[in-house]
Design an enzyme around this catalytic site. Sequence first.
Site, short mmCIF file in Angstrom:
data_model
loop_
_atom_site.label_atom_id
_atom_site.label_comp_id
_atom_site.label_asym_id
_atom_site.label_seq_id
_atom_site.Cartn_x
_atom_site.Cartn_y
_atom_site.Cartn_z
N ASP A 1 -0.31 -20.23 19.04
CA ASP A 1 0.91 -19.73 18.42
C ASP A 1 1.91 -20.86 18.11
OD1 ASP A 1 2.56 -17.51 17.59
OD2 ASP A 1 3.77 -17.82 19.39
N ARG B 1 0.81 -1.21 0.00
CA ARG B 1 0.00 0.00 0.00
C ARG B 1 0.85 1.28 0.00
NH1 ARG B 1 -1.04 2.10 4.79
NH2 ARG B 1 -0.21 0.22 5.74
N LYS C 1 1.19 -18.72 8.59
CA LYS C 1 0.35 -18.94 9.74
C LYS C 1 0.04 -17.60 10.40
CE LYS C 1 2.10 -19.93 13.94
NZ LYS C 1 2.82 -18.88 14.68
N GLU D 1 11.02 -20.89 24.84
CA GLU D 1 11.67 -19.66 24.35
C GLU D 1 12.00 -18.77 25.53
OE1 GLU D 1 10.11 -18.10 20.38
OE2 GLU D 1 8.36 -18.96 21.34
N LYS E 1 12.88 -26.76 9.04
CA LYS E 1 14.11 -26.89 9.83
C LYS E 1 14.75 -28.25 9.53
CE LYS E 1 12.42 -24.05 13.67
NZ LYS E 1 13.32 -22.92 13.86
N LYS F 1 6.74 -19.20 26.76
CA LYS F 1 7.57 -17.99 26.59
C LYS F 1 8.23 -17.72 27.93
CE LYS F 1 6.06 -16.59 22.41
NZ LYS F 1 6.94 -16.43 21.25
N HIS G 1 3.41 -25.86 15.24
CA HIS G 1 4.78 -26.39 15.31
C HIS G 1 4.88 -27.67 16.16
CE1 HIS G 1 5.42 -22.55 13.59
NE2 HIS G 1 5.68 -21.88 14.68
N ASP H 1 4.40 -23.96 7.67
CA ASP H 1 4.71 -24.10 9.09
C ASP H 1 6.23 -24.15 9.08
OD1 ASP H 1 5.57 -25.23 11.54
OD2 ASP H 1 3.50 -25.82 11.91
N HIS H 2 6.86 -23.05 9.48
CA HIS H 2 8.30 -22.97 9.21
C HIS H 2 9.10 -24.04 9.96
CE1 HIS H 2 8.52 -20.64 12.97
NE2 HIS H 2 9.81 -20.89 12.96
C1 BG6 Z 1 6.42 -18.41 15.37
C2 BG6 Z 1 5.69 -17.87 16.57
O1 BG6 Z 1 5.57 -19.19 14.58
O2 BG6 Z 1 7.49 -19.23 15.82
C3 BG6 Z 1 6.63 -17.12 17.49
O3 BG6 Z 1 4.65 -17.01 16.12
C4 BG6 Z 1 7.81 -17.96 17.86
O4 BG6 Z 1 5.96 -16.69 18.66
C5 BG6 Z 1 8.45 -18.55 16.61
O5 BG6 Z 1 8.73 -17.16 18.55
C6 BG6 Z 1 9.51 -19.54 16.97
O6 BG6 Z 1 10.22 -19.89 15.82
P1 BG6 Z 1 11.73 -20.33 15.93
O7 BG6 Z 1 12.07 -20.77 14.55
O8 BG6 Z 1 12.50 -19.17 16.41
O9 BG6 Z 1 11.73 -21.46 16.91
#
Ligand code: BG6
Length: 522
Positions: free
Chosen positions: A269, A73, A182, A250, A216, A372, A274, A211-212
């Site tokens: 989240d 935008r 996501k 985390e 990995k 967290k 994940h 889903d990243h």
């Molecule tokens: C994301 C979450 O999908 O994954 C975050 O929204 C989280 O809250 C993150 O911190 C963690 O990813 P990674 O690759 O750092 O473990």
Amino acid sequence: MGEGTGGEVTETSHIRKSREQVVIRPNENLDPCAFVLFGATGDLTRRKIVPALYSLHCSGLLPDPFVVVAFARRDKDDSAFRADMKQAITEFAPQLSTEGAEWESFSARLYYHRSNLDDSEGYKNLGIRLAELDQEHKLGGNRLFYLATPPDNFSEIVHHLGEAGLNLTGDHKGWSRLIIEKPFGYDLETAKALNQELASVFKEDQVYRIDHYLGKETVQNILVLRFANQIFEPIWNKNYIDNIQITVAETLGMEGRGNYFEKSGITRDIVQNHALQVLTLIAMEPPVSLDADSVRDEKVKVLKAIRRFELDDVARYTVRGQYGHGDKDDLVGYRVEEGVAADSQTETFAAFQFSIENWRWAGVPFYVQAGKRMPKRVTEVQIQFKAIPEVLFARLGSGSLKPNRLTIRIQPDEGASMEIISKEPGPQMNIQPVRMDFKYGSAFDTPIRDAYERLILDAVRGDASLFARNDEVEEAWSIITPILNSWHNLTCPLFPNYAAGTWGPEAAQKLLTGGRGWNFPC
Ligand code: BG6
């Protein structure tokens, strides 16, 4: 033993050679394409997507030709967008140089298309621009749309892409694919609605739900570890395994994401996506092949076999927590983070005991915890084997006979280790656990690439095996949604109930019964 001298364990040349054959994937066979990025001025683009594209470019792994078209935008032009991305790479991927020929050739591939997300004309014009770029760069009519916007915009963008005919579902030259970030839905109902909207514009095999975690290396290695080694499969079941623990911890708090997290909580989240993805890879049956649907079929079967919780089960098999102030000044409580309500009931920690009701896993608890502001950033899976019968070594006392444990370290310190019992050197029969350790860092010369690089490349290749399918996402939500609803109806624990920088609330310890306890990542 390898070819080294003096008993040194080294790698044989044939292992090294075969590894190179597996790792190196030249870009020659990749289709040229235009990568159209929605949410191009957002955080994800700057932190992950553009650094991943540039890193792929620098390694010669992007298709050639390839262009990036940012759809956003803000009032900008190509050169302002290029300067912005240069700054983003300097900030988030400082190991990549942005001075010199590599950057020049990459930045020449970046274009900016200004439009509001709700403006039909903007999408028509995008079509025109893509056709021009096709002519200019010979892109073969291929388009990869990446939705890196807030989820509220997904439906609108998809609808407009369809309206402008950019979904290419008919008889067209080239392909059109959609990568979607996501969170995919907020609960089962919204996920289903989103799937339906996507299905009205794109065919399922055009959709790549990210889903990243699946990108990995260590998550992909779960399948390899399980199915490329003869030793694990025969014991990978209820007869030998006592329990499985999955931890996603985390150290970070909200980092300015309080607004988002308030509506999400750790369960939406991390756990719905994940953690459950990791669980399915640990628990699935061997797929008939590694093609996308064979793998995903098996993952879906695991999700279907997870027992759905009634209200009573939720009270018994789940724990939620929220962090308060820790013992250092910078460990502020969740409720005082920016964007968080002073009386927030959002969970920043959750733990679950899941049961997979199938032949392989009946009776084996799967413990999952995510939080967290834990003491350590660590994601790992621990496979806790059953204890041996205390017959032969009974006189040594049970303390020394720890059951074997396999730990799959997803991050950091990527690798795996196996705890086995060994005799301590000396005249006595003293035994104790020792660790056999495999570390990615030292075993391979190849650095681990960011998950986004692999996933983007797979989408360009048209390989969806590391992306979530529609039914997979819905099954995962059908496990999580009743829990979230029940939490809403049950009395909430008195939050905050754990101090920032600790391993979660007391109640999480009590989730594990039968003499079991969390094996805290050390
Ligand atoms: C994301 C979450 O999908 O994954 C975050 O929204 C989280 O809250 C993150 O911190 C963690 O990813 P990674 O690759 O750092 O473990």
